[in-house]
Write an enzyme that holds these catalytic residues in place. Sequence first.
Site, PDB file in Angstrom:
ATOM      1  CB  SER A 146     109.672  40.168  51.014  1.00  0.00           C
ATOM      2  OG  SER A 146     109.039  41.119  51.859  1.00  0.00           O
TER       3      SER A 146
ATOM      4  CB  CYS B  39     107.223  43.318  47.195  1.00  0.00           C
ATOM      5  SG  CYS B  39     108.807  43.493  48.020  1.00  0.00           S
ATOM      6  CG  ASN B  40     106.775  49.772  47.457  1.00  0.00           C
ATOM      7  OD1 ASN B  40     106.402  50.700  46.770  1.00  0.00           O
ATOM      8  ND2 ASN B  40     106.010  49.241  48.394  1.00  0.00           N
ATOM      9  CB  THR B  41     112.012  45.667  48.140  1.00  0.00           C
ATOM     10  OG1 THR B  41     111.669  46.490  49.252  1.00  0.00           O
ATOM     11  CG2 THR B  41     113.501  45.419  48.127  1.00  0.00           C
TER      12      THR B  41
ATOM     13  CE1 TYR C 170     112.397  37.920  49.726  1.00  0.00           C
ATOM     14  CE2 TYR C 170     111.728  38.968  47.680  1.00  0.00           C
ATOM     15  CZ  TYR C 170     111.841  37.841  48.460  1.00  0.00           C
ATOM     16  OH  TYR C 170     111.386  36.634  47.969  1.00  0.00           O
ATOM     17  N   GLY C 171     114.428  43.957  51.743  1.00  0.00           N
ATOM     18  CA  GLY C 171     114.930  45.326  51.605  1.00  0.00           C
ATOM     19  C   GLY C 171     116.326  45.546  52.145  1.00  0.00           C
TER      20      GLY C 171
ATOM     21  CB  CYS D 200     107.873  49.275  52.676  1.00  0.00           C
ATOM     22  SG  CYS D 200     107.924  47.571  53.298  1.00  0.00           S
TER      23      CYS D 200
HETATM   24  N1  DGL Z   1     107.033  44.659  51.557  1.00  0.00           N
HETATM   25  C1  DGL Z   1     108.216  44.969  50.866  1.00  0.00           C
HETATM   26  C2  DGL Z   1     108.172  46.313  50.161  1.00  0.00           C
HETATM   27  O1  DGL Z   1     107.111  46.763  49.782  1.00  0.00           O
HETATM   28  C3  DGL Z   1     109.566  44.630  51.393  1.00  0.00           C
HETATM   29  C4  DGL Z   1     109.807  44.407  52.836  1.00  0.00           C
HETATM   30  C5  DGL Z   1     111.106  43.651  53.019  1.00  0.00           C
HETATM   31  O2  DGL Z   1     111.064  42.436  52.867  1.00  0.00           O
HETATM   32  O3  DGL Z   1     112.149  44.289  53.266  1.00  0.00           O
HETATM   33  O4  DGL Z   1     109.181  46.918  49.919  1.00  0.00           O
END
Ligand code: DGL
Length: 257
Positions: free
Chosen positions: A13, A75-77, A44-45, A186
């Site tokens: 993101s 990105c985990n999200t 994104y989260g 994250c």
């Molecule tokens: N870096 C992202 C993750 O690993 C998301 C951060 C975001 O955009 O909220 O979840």
Amino acid sequence: MDKQNRPIGFFDSGLGGISVLRACTALLPREDFLYFGDSAHAPYGEKSLETVRSLTLQAVDSLIDQGVKAVVVACNTATSAAITLLRDKYPSLPIIGIEPAVKPAAQAHNSSSVLVMATPLTIQEDKYQKLAAAFCHEANVISLPCKGLAELVEQGHLEDAVMDEYLQALFLPFRHCSVEYIVLGCTHYPFVRSAIRRNFGQPVEIIDGSDGTARQLKRQLEAAGLLTSQEEPGRVTFRNSRPEMLDKCRELYNLEY
Ligand code: DGL
């Protein structure tokens, strides 16, 4: 160009995936990487599932149009929202996602409580709920949605009073709990690992999923016969939907943390 010598596409993101990129370039130094950060739409989260799905598909489609040989959704999200859709859409392409490293934390011999820091959307999604449930008999898994934290990292608050104040308030309820492990769920959070350690206020192991993702990428490239044949060091190219973030990308890629 031979397929195996094409770049590996990377997506987040925004800036967070650079923490995973570093683990991947360390393990695969001769590969070329093309990193796209969607900072114009971060975070994104805190968006809806549908929005994150659509932004992720758009970003990955564009990396594939540029000829990448594999994609890392760093990105985990985005992984929890869209990895299944992506794999259904591109069944012959290696697509590697990332998820909170709950398993190694919960299974560590000295671990009884594990605090998982992640975005609200990651924690709310089924994928994470199943993961946490699978290890709840091995440790007390505490899920902590960190609204606003990825955004602070995007804004450059890494080691300052704004970050300290945010983390102090976030950790207040845990002041008298014993926690052995913090999982950074994250990819933005490894950049504030020191601030997290300092503000948590008790000794704690902190882990993230970067090295596991890098190993998984290597395994999948090997299995697909897609490891590069180039002898010289690989190149890293950054793109961002906010072009003014490109200097920040390079800076974070080289930052000691
Ligand atoms: N870096 C992202 C993750 O690993 C998301 C951060 C975001 O955009 O909220 O979840």
